[in-house]
Design a protein around this motif. Structure first.
Motif, PDB file in Angstrom:
ATOM      1  N   LEU A  71       0.890  -1.158   0.000  1.00 23.93           N
ATOM      2  CA  LEU A  71       0.000   0.000   0.000  1.00 23.93           C
ATOM      3  C   LEU A  71       0.924   1.203   0.000  1.00 23.93           C
ATOM      4  CD1 LEU A  71      -2.640  -1.055   2.671  1.00 23.93           C
ATOM      5  CD2 LEU A  71      -2.848  -1.145   0.182  1.00 23.93           C
ATOM      6  N   GLU A  72       0.584   2.244  -0.781  1.00 22.62           N
ATOM      7  CA  GLU A  72       1.498   3.371  -0.915  1.00 22.62           C
ATOM      8  C   GLU A  72       0.745   4.690  -0.940  1.00 22.62           C
ATOM      9  OE1 GLU A  72       5.188   2.968  -3.336  1.00 22.62           O
ATOM     10  OE2 GLU A  72       4.228   4.520  -4.566  1.00 22.62           O
ATOM     11  N   ILE A  73       1.370   5.712  -0.379  1.00 19.02           N
ATOM     12  CA  ILE A  73       0.854   7.077  -0.399  1.00 19.02           C
ATOM     13  C   ILE A  73       1.907   7.947  -1.066  1.00 19.02           C
ATOM     14  CG2 ILE A  73       0.132   9.041   0.993  1.00 19.02           C
ATOM     15  CD1 ILE A  73      -0.636   7.016   3.196  1.00 19.02           C
ATOM     16  N   GLN A  74       1.496   8.693  -2.098  1.00 26.00           N
ATOM     17  CA  GLN A  74       2.407   9.577  -2.818  1.00 26.00           C
ATOM     18  C   GLN A  74       1.997  11.023  -2.573  1.00 26.00           C
ATOM     19  OE1 GLN A  74       2.282   8.332  -6.926  1.00 26.00           O
ATOM     20  NE2 GLN A  74       3.249   6.364  -6.466  1.00 26.00           N
ATOM     21  N   LEU A  75       2.968  11.855  -2.267  1.00 28.31           N
ATOM     22  CA  LEU A  75       2.713  13.270  -2.023  1.00 28.31           C
ATOM     23  C   LEU A  75       2.872  14.037  -3.334  1.00 28.31           C
ATOM     24  CD1 LEU A  75       2.134  15.497   0.051  1.00 28.31           C
ATOM     25  CD2 LEU A  75       4.607  15.665   0.399  1.00 28.31           C
ATOM     26  N   LEU A  76       1.792  14.651  -3.796  1.00 29.75           N
ATOM     27  CA  LEU A  76       1.784  15.377  -5.060  1.00 29.75           C
ATOM     28  C   LEU A  76       1.932  16.875  -4.796  1.00 29.75           C
ATOM     29  CD1 LEU A  76      -1.081  13.353  -6.762  1.00 29.75           C
ATOM     30  CD2 LEU A  76       1.380  12.917  -6.805  1.00 29.75           C
ATOM     31  N   GLY A  77       3.083  17.253  -4.303  1.00 30.43           N
ATOM     32  CA  GLY A  77       3.378  18.647  -4.000  1.00 30.43           C
ATOM     33  C   GLY A  77       2.410  19.213  -2.982  1.00 30.43           C
ATOM     34  N   THR A  78       2.020  20.458  -3.204  1.00 29.42           N
ATOM     35  CA  THR A  78       1.081  21.115  -2.299  1.00 29.42           C
ATOM     36  C   THR A  78      -0.358  20.919  -2.752  1.00 29.42           C
ATOM     37  OG1 THR A  78       1.269  23.176  -3.527  1.00 29.42           O
ATOM     38  CG2 THR A  78       2.763  22.875  -1.638  1.00 29.42           C
ATOM     39  N   ALA A  79      -0.559  20.112  -3.809  1.00 31.12           N
ATOM     40  CA  ALA A  79      -1.896  19.955  -4.382  1.00 31.12           C
ATOM     41  C   ALA A  79      -2.691  18.806  -3.779  1.00 31.12           C
ATOM     42  CB  ALA A  79      -1.800  19.761  -5.891  1.00 31.12           C
ATOM     43  N   ALA A  80      -2.038  17.641  -3.589  1.00 25.77           N
ATOM     44  CA  ALA A  80      -2.833  16.467  -3.240  1.00 25.77           C
ATOM     45  C   ALA A  80      -1.962  15.339  -2.697  1.00 25.77           C
ATOM     46  CB  ALA A  80      -3.591  15.976  -4.475  1.00 25.77           C
ATOM     47  N   VAL A  81      -2.635  14.302  -2.254  1.00 26.04           N
ATOM     48  CA  VAL A  81      -1.995  13.060  -1.860  1.00 26.04           C
ATOM     49  C   VAL A  81      -2.725  11.927  -2.590  1.00 26.04           C
ATOM     50  CG1 VAL A  81      -3.401  12.791   0.229  1.00 26.04           C
ATOM     51  CG2 VAL A  81      -1.185  11.678   0.095  1.00 26.04           C
ATOM     52  N   MET A  82      -1.944  10.992  -3.153  1.00 26.31           N
ATOM     53  CA  MET A  82      -2.508   9.884  -3.938  1.00 26.31           C
ATOM     54  C   MET A  82      -2.342   8.579  -3.164  1.00 26.31           C
ATOM     55  SD  MET A  82      -1.379   8.615  -7.753  1.00 26.31           S
ATOM     56  CE  MET A  82      -2.327   9.857  -8.612  1.00 26.31           C
ATOM     57  N   PHE A  83      -3.400   7.784  -3.097  1.00 26.01           N
ATOM     58  CA  PHE A  83      -3.386   6.496  -2.424  1.00 26.01           C
ATOM     59  C   PHE A  83      -3.409   5.400  -3.476  1.00 26.01           C
ATOM     60  CE2 PHE A  83      -5.308   9.577   0.373  1.00 26.01           C
ATOM     61  CZ  PHE A  83      -4.710   9.309   1.591  1.00 26.01           C
ATOM     62  N   GLY A  84      -2.573   4.369  -3.289  1.00 25.35           N
ATOM     63  CA  GLY A  84      -2.560   3.303  -4.277  1.00 25.35           C
ATOM     64  C   GLY A  84      -1.977   2.019  -3.731  1.00 25.35           C
ATOM     65  N   THR A  85      -1.853   1.054  -4.626  1.00 24.61           N
ATOM     66  CA  THR A  85      -1.300  -0.254  -4.297  1.00 24.61           C
ATOM     67  C   THR A  85      -0.404  -0.713  -5.432  1.00 24.61           C
ATOM     68  OG1 THR A  85      -1.873  -2.506  -3.623  1.00 24.61           O
ATOM     69  CG2 THR A  85      -3.295  -1.479  -5.282  1.00 24.61           C
ATOM     70  N   THR A  86       0.574  -1.548  -5.085  1.00 25.20           N
ATOM     71  CA  THR A  86       1.484  -2.088  -6.101  1.00 25.20           C
ATOM     72  C   THR A  86       1.452  -3.604  -6.074  1.00 25.20           C
ATOM     73  OG1 THR A  86       3.443  -2.220  -4.688  1.00 25.20           O
ATOM     74  CG2 THR A  86       3.041  -0.120  -5.811  1.00 25.20           C
ATOM     75  N   TRP A  87       1.879  -4.171  -7.178  1.00 25.06           N
ATOM     76  CA  TRP A  87       2.009  -5.627  -7.310  1.00 25.06           C
ATOM     77  C   TRP A  87       3.265  -5.904  -8.112  1.00 25.06           C
ATOM     78  CZ3 TRP A  87       0.113  -9.666  -4.949  1.00 25.06           C
ATOM     79  CH2 TRP A  87       0.344 -10.933  -5.489  1.00 25.06           C
ATOM     80  N   ARG A  88       4.167  -6.701  -7.548  1.00 29.48           N
ATOM     81  CA  ARG A  88       5.416  -7.069  -8.239  1.00 29.48           C
ATOM     82  C   ARG A  88       5.234  -8.371  -8.988  1.00 29.48           C
ATOM     83  NH1 ARG A  88      10.446  -5.302  -4.330  1.00 29.48           N
ATOM     84  NH2 ARG A  88      10.136  -3.067  -4.687  1.00 29.48           N
ATOM     85  N   PHE A  89       5.841  -8.420 -10.148  1.00 29.33           N
ATOM     86  CA  PHE A  89       5.776  -9.650 -10.957  1.00 29.33           C
ATOM     87  C   PHE A  89       7.058  -9.835 -11.741  1.00 29.33           C
ATOM     88  CE2 PHE A  89       3.944  -6.124 -13.215  1.00 29.33           C
ATOM     89  CZ  PHE A  89       4.391  -6.239 -14.520  1.00 29.33           C
TER      90      PHE A  89
END
Length: 179
Positions: A161-179
């Motif tokens: 599970l990952e949270i990315q900081l998009l500067g002063t505009a927003a925060v993005m929530f997501g998930t990753t899968w390795r293959f």
């Protein structure tokens, strides 16, 4: 989620070419992902790629023009916790957008929680055009440099599970899968 129009692919290809030229200037090579011929891990069955999906982005300051952002990306895992990849998304104003990037992760940065990691990616974003060209800094013809820090939690060797900081505009929530 809106479909990406065919006219979008030429600018996206230009963004990748621009990132390649930058990598060439830095490393003396045209290779976007230097070290791609080396496995990311000495283990023969170790994952070599990572897919990311984000179904939700929270804007710090909501705006009536904002639309929901959806993002997908694929990264090539490289030695020494490095990666490079390409992302397609619709930006906050519903415009088809792309991000070509390189990055580095620091797994287990906090001893008390070894599943936590931090990472940062840097690259070129394309997509904020027309009336929205001033919504990102240093935008020239729809292309802007970007730096995205992230923090994640490894659920298993293959998923996070990952949270990315998009500067002063927003925060993005997501998930990753390795293959």
């Amino acid at each position: 989620m809106k479909l990406i129009p065919r006219t979008f692919f030429k600018p996206a290809a230009a963004a990748v070419l621009g990132l390649c030229m930058g990598a060439q200037a830095q490393a003396g090579s045209w290779d976007l992902c230097p070290g791609h011929d080396q496995p990311a891990s000495a283990e023969p069955d170790a994952p070599r790629y990572e897919a990311f999906f984000s179904p939700y982005t929270h804007h710090w300051t909501p705006d009536s023009e904002h639309e929901q952002v959806y993002a997908v990306s694929v990264s090539r895992l490289l030695p020494n916790n490095r990666y490079c990849g390409f992302s397609l998304f619709n930006n906050s104003f519903g415009q088809p957008s792309a991000y070509a990037f390189v990055g580095k992760s620091w797994p287990g940065f906090w001893q008390a929680q070894p599943q936590l990691y931090v990472s940062v990616s840097a690259g070129i974003i394309y997509g904020y055009v027309g009336q929205y060209k001033n919504k990102v800094p240093l935008n020239v013809g729809g292309f802007s440099p970007v730096l995205i820090p992230a923090i994640g939690y490894r659920l298993s060797p293959k998923s996070t599970l990952e949270i990315q900081l998009l500067g002063t505009a927003a925060v993005m929530f997501g998930t990753t899968w390795r293959f």
